[in-house]
Motif scaffolding. Sequence first.
Motif, PDB file in Angstrom:
ATOM      1  N   ARG A 622     -44.677  40.790  28.949  1.00 53.70           N
ATOM      2  CA  ARG A 622     -43.658  40.983  29.984  1.00 53.70           C
ATOM      3  C   ARG A 622     -44.264  41.588  31.244  1.00 53.70           C
ATOM      4  O   ARG A 622     -43.881  41.234  32.368  1.00 53.70           O
ATOM      5  CB  ARG A 622     -42.530  41.876  29.457  1.00 53.70           C
ATOM      6  CG  ARG A 622     -41.345  41.957  30.418  1.00 53.70           C
ATOM      7  CD  ARG A 622     -40.190  42.733  29.829  1.00 53.70           C
ATOM      8  NE  ARG A 622     -40.516  44.138  29.653  1.00 53.70           N
ATOM      9  CZ  ARG A 622     -40.537  44.761  28.485  1.00 53.70           C
ATOM     10  NH1 ARG A 622     -40.283  44.084  27.382  1.00 53.70           N
ATOM     11  NH2 ARG A 622     -40.833  46.039  28.391  1.00 53.70           N
ATOM     12  N   ALA A 623     -45.202  42.523  31.071  1.00 52.04           N
ATOM     13  CA  ALA A 623     -45.854  43.133  32.233  1.00 52.04           C
ATOM     14  C   ALA A 623     -46.563  42.066  33.063  1.00 52.04           C
ATOM     15  O   ALA A 623     -46.509  42.077  34.302  1.00 52.04           O
ATOM     16  CB  ALA A 623     -46.841  44.203  31.776  1.00 52.04           C
ATOM     17  N   ALA A 624     -47.220  41.138  32.379  1.00 47.70           N
ATOM     18  CA  ALA A 624     -47.931  40.090  33.118  1.00 47.70           C
ATOM     19  C   ALA A 624     -46.964  39.139  33.802  1.00 47.70           C
ATOM     20  O   ALA A 624     -47.146  38.774  34.972  1.00 47.70           O
ATOM     21  CB  ALA A 624     -48.841  39.319  32.159  1.00 47.70           C
ATOM     22  N   LEU A 625     -45.933  38.738  33.074  1.00 45.48           N
ATOM     23  CA  LEU A 625     -45.033  37.713  33.603  1.00 45.48           C
ATOM     24  C   LEU A 625     -44.123  38.225  34.703  1.00 45.48           C
ATOM     25  O   LEU A 625     -43.644  37.445  35.528  1.00 45.48           O
ATOM     26  CB  LEU A 625     -44.186  37.128  32.467  1.00 45.48           C
ATOM     27  CG  LEU A 625     -44.947  36.404  31.347  1.00 45.48           C
ATOM     28  CD1 LEU A 625     -43.970  35.811  30.346  1.00 45.48           C
ATOM     29  CD2 LEU A 625     -45.850  35.320  31.919  1.00 45.48           C
ATOM     30  N   THR A 626     -43.848  39.504  34.732  1.00 49.77           N
ATOM     31  CA  THR A 626     -42.896  40.028  35.726  1.00 49.77           C
ATOM     32  C   THR A 626     -43.586  40.685  36.909  1.00 49.77           C
ATOM     33  O   THR A 626     -42.943  41.360  37.703  1.00 49.77           O
ATOM     34  CB  THR A 626     -41.952  41.053  35.056  1.00 49.77           C
ATOM     35  OG1 THR A 626     -42.731  42.099  34.471  1.00 49.77           O
ATOM     36  CG2 THR A 626     -41.096  40.387  33.989  1.00 49.77           C
ATOM     37  N   GLY A 627     -44.892  40.497  37.017  1.00 49.64           N
ATOM     38  CA  GLY A 627     -45.602  41.084  38.153  1.00 49.64           C
ATOM     39  C   GLY A 627     -45.184  40.430  39.473  1.00 49.64           C
ATOM     40  O   GLY A 627     -44.649  39.321  39.513  1.00 49.64           O
ATOM     41  N   THR A 628     -45.435  41.143  40.554  1.00 48.48           N
ATOM     42  CA  THR A 628     -45.095  40.611  41.877  1.00 48.48           C
ATOM     43  C   THR A 628     -46.087  39.510  42.269  1.00 48.48           C
ATOM     44  O   THR A 628     -47.209  39.459  41.738  1.00 48.48           O
ATOM     45  CB  THR A 628     -45.121  41.734  42.921  1.00 48.48           C
ATOM     46  OG1 THR A 628     -46.434  42.308  42.947  1.00 48.48           O
ATOM     47  CG2 THR A 628     -44.097  42.807  42.566  1.00 48.48           C
ATOM     48  N   PRO A 629     -45.719  38.646  43.207  1.00 49.62           N
ATOM     49  CA  PRO A 629     -46.632  37.555  43.603  1.00 49.62           C
ATOM     50  C   PRO A 629     -47.959  38.045  44.160  1.00 49.62           C
ATOM     51  O   PRO A 629     -48.958  37.331  44.075  1.00 49.62           O
ATOM     52  CB  PRO A 629     -45.828  36.801  44.661  1.00 49.62           C
ATOM     53  CG  PRO A 629     -44.400  37.147  44.394  1.00 49.62           C
ATOM     54  CD  PRO A 629     -44.407  38.536  43.871  1.00 49.62           C
ATOM     55  N   PRO A 654     -43.324  29.018  23.251  1.00 48.31           N
ATOM     56  CA  PRO A 654     -44.024  28.056  24.119  1.00 48.31           C
ATOM     57  C   PRO A 654     -43.818  28.308  25.604  1.00 48.31           C
ATOM     58  O   PRO A 654     -44.753  28.167  26.403  1.00 48.31           O
ATOM     59  CB  PRO A 654     -43.408  26.717  23.694  1.00 48.31           C
ATOM     60  CG  PRO A 654     -42.969  26.940  22.279  1.00 48.31           C
ATOM     61  CD  PRO A 654     -42.530  28.357  22.215  1.00 48.31           C
ATOM     62  N   ARG A 655     -42.638  28.710  26.002  1.00 51.43           N
ATOM     63  CA  ARG A 655     -42.392  28.938  27.426  1.00 51.43           C
ATOM     64  C   ARG A 655     -43.254  30.078  27.946  1.00 51.43           C
ATOM     65  O   ARG A 655     -43.859  29.981  29.015  1.00 51.43           O
ATOM     66  CB  ARG A 655     -40.904  29.231  27.660  1.00 51.43           C
ATOM     67  CG  ARG A 655     -40.510  29.177  29.145  1.00 51.43           C
ATOM     68  CD  ARG A 655     -39.329  30.073  29.442  1.00 51.43           C
ATOM     69  NE  ARG A 655     -39.692  31.477  29.381  1.00 51.43           N
ATOM     70  CZ  ARG A 655     -40.328  32.133  30.357  1.00 51.43           C
ATOM     71  NH1 ARG A 655     -40.680  31.504  31.454  1.00 51.43           N
ATOM     72  NH2 ARG A 655     -40.604  33.419  30.240  1.00 51.43           N
ATOM     73  N   GLU A 656     -43.289  31.191  27.195  1.00 46.09           N
ATOM     74  CA  GLU A 656     -44.066  32.338  27.653  1.00 46.09           C
ATOM     75  C   GLU A 656     -45.559  32.016  27.652  1.00 46.09           C
ATOM     76  O   GLU A 656     -46.306  32.453  28.537  1.00 46.09           O
ATOM     77  CB  GLU A 656     -43.773  33.545  26.763  1.00 46.09           C
ATOM     78  CG  GLU A 656     -42.342  34.058  26.892  1.00 46.09           C
ATOM     79  CD  GLU A 656     -42.103  35.297  26.055  1.00 46.09           C
ATOM     80  OE1 GLU A 656     -43.042  35.735  25.353  1.00 46.09           O
ATOM     81  OE2 GLU A 656     -40.967  35.818  26.098  1.00 46.09           O
TER      82      GLU A 656
END
Length: 837
Positions: A622-629, A654-656
Amino acid sequence: MNLQQLHYTSTATTAPDGSGFRFTAASPELPITLLGEAEQLIGYEPPHDAPDCPSTEELADFPVAFSHNRLSDGSRLLCRTVRTGPGRAGRHGNFHAHAVRLPEGARLPGGLLPIEAWESPSWSDRTPEGGAPEPLAGFVPARRIDKQGLLEFVRARAERLEPFLADVRTLFRTPDAQQLLVIERDSAATAYWVAVASAVLPRDLADRLTFTTYTRHPMLARQQIVGAFPDADFDHVSASAQHRYRVHDCTGGPSSPARAERDLWASVAARIWLAGQPALFAEATRRTGVPLGLGGGRGPGDEADRLAALAAREGIPLDSNGRTAAARWARGHAPGDSLDTALRARLLATLAAGGTDRTPEEWTVLAALTEEFAAPSCRSAAAPLRRDLRSELVRAADSPDTPLVRFLTLLRLAEALRVEHEAVLPVLTARLTAALLDEASPDRKVVRAALDAHPRLRTAVLDSLDHTAATDDPRPITRLLAAELPRADLAGRPHLRMAAAMPMSALRRSESAARDRAGHDAGHDDADSGTHHTTVHTTVHDDDHTDGYADVHSDYEDRPALLHALVKTAGPEHQDAPSVLRTAYRLVWGDEPLGTLEAVVLLEGIAPGAVHAAGLDEPFVRAALTGTPDDPVAPRLAKTLLKSVLGDGTELPPREHAALLLLEQAGDLATGAALPGCAARVVSLRRQAEPLEAGIEERLGDALARHLLCMDPPPAPGELPDLVLAEDEYLLHAYAREAQGDEVRDLLRRTPTYAAVCFVAWHTAPDVTPVWDEIRTELLNSVLRPEVRRMSTEDVEEIRRCLRQVGGPWAEMFHEWDRFGVLGRLSGRWRARPPRA
């Protein structure tokens, strides 16, 4: 001393007005002023269905109106009225009344109670000769109501006994107490009811009890107990509305409803009657003084407890409420107080024997007698109690509604009586643990006392708390240990050791930050919905001066350091356990999101595979996926997770998994490490990652666009066509935005070779998709053409040279695209000569 008497009946004389009822004999000392009052009390009307001209045999079946009345001067009138024959014209029949007057405070000679004069041979049913009563020094008891007859009577009417006794209990409590109306088919039965009431009352009250065994007009009677036949002039509905009567119909008619609250004393008293032990009422009176809650400093509960104790002493079976009362009395009276050892042993044996289901109240009081039940002398008698206790422990464990205090009471009793209770300890341990963790629980103090008193229970609860810290949120346990168990033995319990070592200041700051973040999110939600919301921020004053972690939110590396410090407190033998890492993580971060830099720092200090073993994949992913651009660490985190954490066969949704691969690809694109074919790979992964996090999508679109528009190194030849053919509108528009940016325009202006590259790129795949045609046309017209027009002739010629080197029709296409009118070429106004960089 002779009793004052009077006789009343109907007579006939020769005088015209000499017929009718009158006093035919009276003691000379009888106050004449009371005769009129007495006359209202001694009248007699036979039942409606009685014969008008009864035979001698039928006269014996008429009811006897035996009454005890209070007169206005405080004296009392005891009267017996009987039918004696047919009446004179218009009358209900002749009767004879014989009465005696007792001055105020006087009693019947010989200590007889009024009801004991029932059908005494001393009563007369005719006027004495000469009109003067014969001297009467006292009544000869008829013994018509003996003990055996009384016991047979109450057993035949057992269903009415308890409600009747409950009503008798109220007769002397208030001056306006409800009258008791007894409906029977025989006045003798009413006399028995009066005898029952007199037996349970103290003798002085029984001596003052007013009653009548028969009247045809009960609603006119003023006695406390009124007897009547079923055909009496009585309206049950009207009487109920007046709340003057408590009706006990023993002939099958309606009786008054049971009282809202069951009378414990009446219940015990009824059992004493049915057991044939009425002498206990007199003993209870002697021992307690004034009973029935009428004064003397004792309440109804005291007297009921004493009566129950006497009943239990005699082995009379009681229900649970009765046994509770007896046990309550025994608890308040030490051995040797009021009862000798043998009698007390009999009482305890009855309590232990039970007989009916025991209520929680009974178990609570029995627990107070634990030492006596556990004594060797009571071991055999307590066998039924141990049997019931085993069953009760199982019931308490099976019911989640069992109050914790009661559960602990049963445990204390079970330990004292050596009753097997191992099977219920896990349930009790879970209940105690839950109560400790519930800060609002009223049982917390009870639990602490129980843990101090039961070492095995304390050990079990600490082990349960350690398990809870390992499997659930450990933060409440940190507060619990600090507030309720500051000196608990935590040896061998690594999760509790970590919870105890967690700095309270760090915990409070983390929770405060979580609250602020929640308020901030709520404020955004309200703003999105058009609602104006004001967030109130609360300052947490930190008074924990022992906290070595200054501010866990200002520096990411503080929290990883805190986690490693907590892991060390678990002890060397536990530090590598996955559950220890999980507990430490939950203590430090709780519900807060893990930052990308924190995640990377943690992964660098944790053995490979430990995160997955601890079940912490989700917060790291989650930390990786929700990081800012623009987060520079997120791609690095994604690469680390894919390689070292998830590379051992760990499966993600699969999505993650696709989203992480895209984040890694975006990083490679940004650093120039992307491999050929990345555009097709990105498009394929995007379909698998839908819905893709906004931050990753923006980062990916920008990175791919820069990669495709890059001059050094240039993208592989097939990258842009792959994107165009995929018809991914988001990525195409991202490409268009990047191409329209100042960086591309500046490069076009300075580098003719780059202009040639863009010319080829923006003429690629024409007529494939409307979106791409629109984008490339717009780029050619609004980006490339203006820059080319500003170029010098030499720069334009450089573009043509580059295109000729590419081969094919590109140079000719450019010539056609760049052709100008004669006026434009001659004037050269469209050719600018900006300085080269």
